[in-house]
Write a protein that holds these residues in place. Sequence first.
Motif, PDB file in Angstrom:
ATOM      1  N   ARG A  85       1.656  11.224  -2.384  1.00 22.80           N
ATOM      2  CA  ARG A  85       2.919  10.500  -2.452  1.00 22.80           C
ATOM      3  C   ARG A  85       2.844   9.153  -3.169  1.00 22.80           C
ATOM      4  O   ARG A  85       3.819   8.714  -3.771  1.00 22.80           O
ATOM      5  CB  ARG A  85       3.458  10.255  -1.032  1.00 22.80           C
ATOM      6  CG  ARG A  85       3.840  11.499  -0.272  1.00 22.80           C
ATOM      7  CD  ARG A  85       4.469  11.176   1.067  1.00 22.80           C
ATOM      8  NE  ARG A  85       3.566  10.434   1.948  1.00 22.80           N
ATOM      9  CZ  ARG A  85       3.652   9.130   2.190  1.00 22.80           C
ATOM     10  NH1 ARG A  85       4.613   8.415   1.640  1.00 22.80           N
ATOM     11  NH2 ARG A  85       2.790   8.539   3.007  1.00 22.80           N
ATOM     12  N   VAL A  86       1.694   8.490  -3.095  1.00 23.56           N
ATOM     13  CA  VAL A  86       1.584   7.105  -3.576  1.00 23.56           C
ATOM     14  C   VAL A  86       0.727   7.078  -4.843  1.00 23.56           C
ATOM     15  O   VAL A  86      -0.357   7.675  -4.869  1.00 23.56           O
ATOM     16  CB  VAL A  86       0.953   6.203  -2.490  1.00 23.56           C
ATOM     17  CG1 VAL A  86       0.847   4.772  -2.978  1.00 23.56           C
ATOM     18  CG2 VAL A  86       1.784   6.272  -1.201  1.00 23.56           C
ATOM     19  N   PRO A  87       1.180   6.397  -5.901  1.00 20.78           N
ATOM     20  CA  PRO A  87       0.382   6.326  -7.133  1.00 20.78           C
ATOM     21  C   PRO A  87      -0.945   5.618  -6.898  1.00 20.78           C
ATOM     22  O   PRO A  87      -1.061   4.771  -6.017  1.00 20.78           O
ATOM     23  CB  PRO A  87       1.273   5.550  -8.101  1.00 20.78           C
ATOM     24  CG  PRO A  87       2.212   4.783  -7.241  1.00 20.78           C
ATOM     25  CD  PRO A  87       2.445   5.629  -6.026  1.00 20.78           C
ATOM     26  N   ARG A  88      -1.924   5.956  -7.709  1.00 18.73           N
ATOM     27  CA  ARG A  88      -3.268   5.426  -7.513  1.00 18.73           C
ATOM     28  C   ARG A  88      -3.329   3.928  -7.758  1.00 18.73           C
ATOM     29  O   ARG A  88      -3.944   3.194  -6.988  1.00 18.73           O
ATOM     30  CB  ARG A  88      -4.257   6.140  -8.440  1.00 18.73           C
ATOM     31  CG  ARG A  88      -5.681   5.633  -8.326  1.00 18.73           C
ATOM     32  CD  ARG A  88      -6.671   6.494  -9.059  1.00 18.73           C
ATOM     33  NE  ARG A  88      -6.336   6.643 -10.464  1.00 18.73           N
ATOM     34  CZ  ARG A  88      -7.136   7.231 -11.357  1.00 18.73           C
ATOM     35  NH1 ARG A  88      -8.300   7.734 -10.951  1.00 18.73           N
ATOM     36  NH2 ARG A  88      -6.775   7.341 -12.613  1.00 18.73           N
ATOM     37  N   HIS A 118      -4.096   1.236  -4.282  1.00 18.15           N
ATOM     38  CA  HIS A 118      -5.118   0.197  -4.417  1.00 18.15           C
ATOM     39  C   HIS A 118      -4.516  -1.074  -5.026  1.00 18.15           C
ATOM     40  O   HIS A 118      -4.896  -1.498  -6.128  1.00 18.15           O
ATOM     41  CB  HIS A 118      -6.272   0.707  -5.282  1.00 18.15           C
ATOM     42  CG  HIS A 118      -6.922   1.935  -4.742  1.00 18.15           C
ATOM     43  ND1 HIS A 118      -7.853   1.902  -3.718  1.00 18.15           N
ATOM     44  CD2 HIS A 118      -6.742   3.249  -5.057  1.00 18.15           C
ATOM     45  CE1 HIS A 118      -8.234   3.131  -3.434  1.00 18.15           C
ATOM     46  NE2 HIS A 118      -7.585   3.967  -4.228  1.00 18.15           N
ATOM     47  N   PRO A 119      -3.592  -1.719  -4.311  1.00 18.11           N
ATOM     48  CA  PRO A 119      -2.978  -2.941  -4.863  1.00 18.11           C
ATOM     49  C   PRO A 119      -3.978  -4.081  -5.018  1.00 18.11           C
ATOM     50  O   PRO A 119      -3.786  -4.959  -5.866  1.00 18.11           O
ATOM     51  CB  PRO A 119      -1.897  -3.289  -3.825  1.00 18.11           C
ATOM     52  CG  PRO A 119      -2.371  -2.644  -2.556  1.00 18.11           C
ATOM     53  CD  PRO A 119      -3.057  -1.384  -2.981  1.00 18.11           C
ATOM     54  N   TRP A 134       0.816  -1.213   0.000  1.00 15.35           N
ATOM     55  CA  TRP A 134       0.000   0.000   0.000  1.00 15.35           C
ATOM     56  C   TRP A 134       0.852   1.266   0.000  1.00 15.35           C
ATOM     57  O   TRP A 134       0.310   2.372  -0.144  1.00 15.35           O
ATOM     58  CB  TRP A 134      -0.933  -0.007   1.213  1.00 15.35           C
ATOM     59  CG  TRP A 134      -1.846  -1.186   1.209  1.00 15.35           C
ATOM     60  CD1 TRP A 134      -1.557  -2.447   1.684  1.00 15.35           C
ATOM     61  CD2 TRP A 134      -3.174  -1.260   0.696  1.00 15.35           C
ATOM     62  NE1 TRP A 134      -2.622  -3.288   1.497  1.00 15.35           N
ATOM     63  CE2 TRP A 134      -3.643  -2.588   0.895  1.00 15.35           C
ATOM     64  CE3 TRP A 134      -4.026  -0.331   0.099  1.00 15.35           C
ATOM     65  CZ2 TRP A 134      -4.908  -3.000   0.515  1.00 15.35           C
ATOM     66  CZ3 TRP A 134      -5.289  -0.737  -0.277  1.00 15.35           C
ATOM     67  CH2 TRP A 134      -5.719  -2.053  -0.075  1.00 15.35           C
ATOM     68  N   GLY A 135       2.158   1.117   0.157  1.00 14.25           N
ATOM     69  CA  GLY A 135       3.060   2.247   0.021  1.00 14.25           C
ATOM     70  C   GLY A 135       3.540   2.433  -1.410  1.00 14.25           C
ATOM     71  O   GLY A 135       4.173   3.442  -1.728  1.00 14.25           O
ATOM     72  N   ARG A 186       4.902   2.131  -7.923  1.00 12.91           N
ATOM     73  CA  ARG A 186       6.238   2.721  -7.987  1.00 12.91           C
ATOM     74  C   ARG A 186       6.623   3.110  -6.570  1.00 12.91           C
ATOM     75  O   ARG A 186       5.768   3.201  -5.691  1.00 12.91           O
ATOM     76  CB  ARG A 186       6.263   3.952  -8.900  1.00 12.91           C
ATOM     77  CG  ARG A 186       5.395   5.085  -8.451  1.00 12.91           C
ATOM     78  CD  ARG A 186       5.778   6.412  -9.087  1.00 12.91           C
ATOM     79  NE  ARG A 186       4.825   7.444  -8.789  1.00 12.91           N
ATOM     80  CZ  ARG A 186       4.717   8.075  -7.631  1.00 12.91           C
ATOM     81  NH1 ARG A 186       5.525   7.745  -6.612  1.00 12.91           N
ATOM     82  NH2 ARG A 186       3.821   9.019  -7.429  1.00 12.91           N
ATOM     83  N   PRO A 187       7.905   3.351  -6.315  1.00  7.30           N
ATOM     84  CA  PRO A 187       8.303   3.775  -4.967  1.00  7.30           C
ATOM     85  C   PRO A 187       7.602   5.071  -4.585  1.00  7.30           C
ATOM     86  O   PRO A 187       7.436   5.968  -5.425  1.00  7.30           O
ATOM     87  CB  PRO A 187       9.819   3.977  -5.093  1.00  7.30           C
ATOM     88  CG  PRO A 187      10.216   3.121  -6.246  1.00  7.30           C
ATOM     89  CD  PRO A 187       9.067   3.157  -7.198  1.00  7.30           C
TER      90      PRO A 187
END
Length: 292
Positions: free
Chosen positions: A278-281, A214-215, A209-210, A285-286
């Motif tokens: 900070r986190v892609p939807r 939405h993994p 989730w980082g 990616r990091p």
Amino acid sequence: MSKAASLAHICLAYAVALAVAAAWLLWGPDLALWLDALVADLLATLVVFGFSRYHHNSSFYDAYWSVVPPLLAVYWWAAGPLGADDVRPWLVTTVVVVWAVRLTANWVHGWPGLAHEDWRYPILREKAGRAELLADLFGIHLFPTLQVFLGMLPVYVAVTVAGRDLGWLDVVAFALGIGAVTLELVADTQMHRFVRDRQPGQVMDQGLWGWSRHPNYLGEIGFWLALALFGVSTVPTDAWWLFVGVVCMVAMFLGASIPMMEERSLERRPGYQDVIDRVPRLLPRPPRRRAA
């Protein structure tokens, strides 16, 4: 009502629904194999809808999403011309069954019982106003059934058509399907642990989730894409329509499911905006560093 009693009600509803579907398949008009299954699927959905309305809880439908696909795959394979010595049907059916078991088990684990209804359903019914019954029938029940059926059409091809010999694309599809289910399993396990231990207002930005907000949806898309690849490997000339299901899934996740989830997260946890920044939807990616 206890969770065990609630699950018993769900099982009864599904048993009646599947009995109605089986009756259609046994004694209904002899249509095309895929069309017979579609009508049976819709009839079963109407039964579940009836239970939903009786209990005033549309979450009766929730597990239907994952319960029916393996039944469709097995029925098509058993009723079609391919035998048990064909490898591709084994591969695609295995992927569907593994996905279904994981998703259904995750639903059972997280569902508290009939005192709970998915928070999105009252919103959809309220927005529909006087047409709330139609919104319930079509938006919450029939639309997802059709969505899943479209996604399963490549499976129909893979288990009923004597197409191209087993090849590298089948291996890719199998690996992608199992990998997607594994991704969902890890993501859900991480989220369950977070929910169990989180502090008030804390937002999830650890583990998978980082890297993606939405993994779980990413894994779901990977699963449906794997099914499409099985269909393409079977009949490459039909590739133009075999991706319709996965395209519809992506459109639903990006256009409805994810926006509703994120709007709710922002309302309940203002710190979620930092995660969005900070986190892609979806595609991983990091994560970016927090602003100083």
